[in-house]
Design a protein around this motif. Structure first.
Motif, PDB file in Angstrom:
ATOM      1  N   GLY A 225     -35.356 -23.195  15.147  1.00  0.00           N
ATOM      2  CA  GLY A 225     -35.358 -24.131  16.141  1.00  0.00           C
ATOM      3  C   GLY A 225     -36.546 -24.095  17.481  1.00  0.00           C
ATOM      4  N   SER A 249     -26.602 -33.025  17.384  1.00  0.00           N
ATOM      5  CA  SER A 249     -27.321 -32.839  16.126  1.00  0.00           C
ATOM      6  C   SER A 249     -27.625 -33.285  15.073  1.00  0.00           C
ATOM      7  CB  SER A 249     -26.076 -31.454  15.340  1.00  0.00           C
ATOM      8  OG  SER A 249     -25.423 -32.799  14.921  1.00  0.00           O
ATOM      9  N   ASP A 253     -31.412 -32.173  14.355  1.00  0.00           N
ATOM     10  CA  ASP A 253     -31.786 -31.867  13.081  1.00  0.00           C
ATOM     11  C   ASP A 253     -32.945 -32.481  11.915  1.00  0.00           C
ATOM     12  OD1 ASP A 253     -29.842 -30.378  12.823  1.00  0.00           O
ATOM     13  OD2 ASP A 253     -28.944 -31.529  11.552  1.00  0.00           O
ATOM     14  N   THR A 299     -37.063 -17.972  21.838  1.00  0.00           N
ATOM     15  CA  THR A 299     -36.557 -17.609  20.195  1.00  0.00           C
ATOM     16  C   THR A 299     -36.277 -17.104  20.301  1.00  0.00           C
ATOM     17  OG1 THR A 299     -37.898 -20.380  20.420  1.00  0.00           O
ATOM     18  CG2 THR A 299     -37.531 -19.255  18.764  1.00  0.00           C
ATOM     19  N   THR A 303     -32.972 -14.994  17.752  1.00  0.00           N
ATOM     20  CA  THR A 303     -32.968 -15.561  16.428  1.00  0.00           C
ATOM     21  C   THR A 303     -33.596 -14.131  16.658  1.00  0.00           C
ATOM     22  OG1 THR A 303     -35.560 -15.661  16.490  1.00  0.00           O
ATOM     23  CG2 THR A 303     -33.794 -17.566  16.233  1.00  0.00           C
ATOM     24  N   GLN A 324     -35.380 -19.194   5.498  1.00  0.00           N
ATOM     25  CA  GLN A 324     -34.385 -20.758   6.097  1.00  0.00           C
ATOM     26  C   GLN A 324     -33.072 -19.778   6.468  1.00  0.00           C
ATOM     27  OE1 GLN A 324     -36.717 -23.514   7.834  1.00  0.00           O
ATOM     28  NE2 GLN A 324     -34.149 -22.461   9.615  1.00  0.00           N
ATOM     29  N   ASP A 325     -32.445 -20.141   5.572  1.00  0.00           N
ATOM     30  CA  ASP A 325     -30.953 -19.607   5.392  1.00  0.00           C
ATOM     31  C   ASP A 325     -31.023 -17.939   6.370  1.00  0.00           C
ATOM     32  OD1 ASP A 325     -30.237 -21.167   4.397  1.00  0.00           O
ATOM     33  OD2 ASP A 325     -29.712 -20.354   2.150  1.00  0.00           O
ATOM     34  N   GLY A 326     -32.214 -17.366   6.440  1.00  0.00           N
ATOM     35  CA  GLY A 326     -31.583 -16.367   8.076  1.00  0.00           C
ATOM     36  C   GLY A 326     -32.452 -16.258   8.963  1.00  0.00           C
ATOM     37  N   VAL A 327     -32.331 -17.556   9.495  1.00  0.00           N
ATOM     38  CA  VAL A 327     -32.990 -17.230  11.035  1.00  0.00           C
ATOM     39  C   VAL A 327     -31.258 -18.507  11.359  1.00  0.00           C
ATOM     40  CG1 VAL A 327     -33.675 -19.181  12.501  1.00  0.00           C
ATOM     41  CG2 VAL A 327     -35.063 -18.405  10.306  1.00  0.00           C
ATOM     42  N   ALA A 328     -30.331 -17.235  12.266  1.00  0.00           N
ATOM     43  CA  ALA A 328     -29.108 -17.195  12.546  1.00  0.00           C
ATOM     44  C   ALA A 328     -28.647 -17.760  13.922  1.00  0.00           C
ATOM     45  CB  ALA A 328     -28.627 -16.713  11.565  1.00  0.00           C
ATOM     46  N   PRO A 329     -29.670 -18.745  15.189  1.00  0.00           N
ATOM     47  CA  PRO A 329     -30.090 -18.472  16.633  1.00  0.00           C
ATOM     48  C   PRO A 329     -28.494 -18.834  16.892  1.00  0.00           C
ATOM     49  CG  PRO A 329     -31.291 -20.308  15.615  1.00  0.00           C
ATOM     50  CD  PRO A 329     -29.877 -20.290  14.169  1.00  0.00           C
ATOM     51  N   ARG A 330     -28.087 -17.490  17.676  1.00  0.00           N
ATOM     52  CA  ARG A 330     -27.139 -17.439  18.533  1.00  0.00           C
ATOM     53  C   ARG A 330     -26.945 -17.212  20.050  1.00  0.00           C
ATOM     54  NH1 ARG A 330     -25.813 -11.492  20.229  1.00  0.00           N
ATOM     55  NH2 ARG A 330     -23.353 -11.385  20.764  1.00  0.00           N
TER      56      ARG A 330
END
Length: 456
Positions: A225, A249, A253, A299, A303, A324-330
């Motif tokens: 991110g 976004s 992106d 960060t 994350t 990349q699919d395992g990175v889920a900012p919240r």
């Protein structure tokens, strides 16, 4: 895995690295100047080596002293933190020559991205957009005038080896360019030992946004991110947050995609940050920092990734443990830098002895600091005392939590001033609250152009 890691830094970042090494079960040693003999990092480390007097050039910037310290400690790796030698390709090469792993990118990548003129060419080759400006170092006032006439005023004259907001001058009037060019070259030689400068188009009202990337030796690259770093004084950051407010976004992106593509194309390994300026929904590459950033905790907060741990694992030859699919900012995170500076006097440093130091606490509130009662804040080093970092489900809640935390923070000492009170004013500023602010916010709040680089 490494047996002993030597931390070649000081202050809060040295303590931060020591803690992660301890959690990994790695023996950790630190270097220190005589001014830092009783620092928190020294007290927590397994071993400490004094490497010189307070001036950084005789201690933290002395490659022979650090290599000798590594030999004495039996260190098989060196973590440089940020600042000092963290992006020095010569230091990375000397470590390699002595059989010591440098926890960071290769000397080749550091050479390509650490020099701002070279990095412009390198990232253009990787497909990143850059601001109109010099393609090589500008060596004469006549060349500077030619570049400025081509790209249009205002322009900014920047030191090729510069950093930390120093070694630059903004020029609006062609009649002032020759003087600003000469001053910047002189300042660059004095500060960085390198008088090369270049010119770029100056964006007067932009946002400063950076993308955190990680890359291993197997070609895996991920981004974690972005961070908004637009609250600055003298081109030095005061407050950082993620996610960036008020940006589309699609724009975000584009930046994250550009950063990961460039990292892969350039053969980066380890942690790095690609920094961009954003104006009118268009982004331009500004620079790359091939090291840990001061603002990395925001960060980590969104994350759950320990960036120091990832640096160490990558340097030890391990592949990234997630894609990349395992990175889920919240949620949202905000960091405020508490510096020993007086905002009312142009953020002038206020070295002093700390008499009382009581950091804030509470839920989702993190304080990275080496500060304590009795600490002498030395004029020899950066004025950063602490980083207050908070997390909340959304930005509005994070800003309220940060205001509460800053209210709790108690730092006292004769003649000591900090940025905490001023940062509370930033949190309450209408433009900041709306997410419509730019890098000129602090300048506007103080009612004077004092945050612009010299030479405007």
């Amino acid at each position: 895995m490494f047996k002993t890691v030597l931390v070649a830094n000081r202050g809060e970042i040295a303590l931060r690295i020591v803690r992660t090494c301890k959690e990994l079960g790695i023996r950790v040693a630190v270097v220190h100047s005589t001014a830092d003999a009783d620092s928190a990092a020294v007290r927590l480390a397994d071993q400490a080596v004094q490497i010189g007097p307070p001036p950084a050039r005789q201690s933290y910037l002395s490659i022979p002293a650090i290599i000798e310290a590594a030999r004495l400690c039996g260190a098989d790796a060196v973590h440089p933190g940020y600042g000092f030698l963290s992006e020095d390709p010569d230091f990375a090469q000397v470590c390699a020559d002595h059989g010591i792993t440098f926890i960071g990118p290769s000397p080749r990548v550091l050479s390509a991205l650490g020099d701002k003129v070279h990095s412009r060419g390198a990232v253009v080759g990787a497909g990143l957009p850059v601001l109109p400006g010099s393609h090589t170092a500008t060596s004469t006032a006549a060349q500077a005038h030619a570049v400025a006439e081509h790209v249009g005023y205002p322009v900014i004259v920047k030191a090729s080896a510069g950093g930390g907001g120093r070694g630059m001058a903004v020029v609006d009037d062609p009649r002032e360019l020759a003087g600003a060019f000469a001053r910047t070259r002189s300042e660059a030689r004095a500060l960085f030992g390198d008088g090369r400068v270049y010119l770029e188009r100056y964006l007067g009202s932009s946002r400063h946004v950076e993308v955190q990337v990680l890359a291993d030796r197997f070609g895996n690259v991920v981004h974690l991110g972005e961070r908004d770093c637009s609250v600055q004084r003298r081109r030095q950051k005061l407050l950082e947050e993620t996610p960036s407010p008020g940006l589309s976004s699609c724009l975000l992106d584009g930046m994250t995609g550009a950063a990961t593509h460039a990292a892969r194309a350039l053969g980066l390994t380890g942690a790095a940050t690609f920094e961009f300026l954003v104006e009118k929904d268009v982004f331009y590459f500004m620079e790359a920092n091939c090291r840990l950033q001061v603002e990395h905790p925001v960060t980590e907060m969104v994350t759950g990734v320990d960036l120091v741990r990832e640096q160490i694992m990558i340097a030890a030859g391990e592949p990234l443990s997630f894609g990349q699919d395992g990175v889920a900012p919240r949620g949202a995170a905000v960091e405020c830098r508490i510096n020993a500076e007086d905002p009312e006097r142009g953020f002038m440093p206020t070295p002093a002895v700390i008499d009382a130091f009581v950091p804030p606490g509470g839920p989702f509130t993190r304080v990275d600091t080496h500060g304590h009662a009795g600490l002498r804040v030395s004029p020899e080093y950066d004025s950063l005392l602490a980083k207050v970092v908070v997390w909340a489900p959304d930005r509005a809640a994070a800003l309220r939590r940060m205001d509460r935390a800053l209210t709790e923070f108690r730092i006292e000492g004769e003649g000591l001033r900090t940025t905490a009170g001023f940062l509370r004013q930033v949190l309450d500023h209408p433009a900041f609250l709306a997410g419509t602010h730019s890098t000129r916010l602090v300048e506007a709040m103080l009612g004077r152009p004092g945050d612009r680089p010299e030479g405007q």
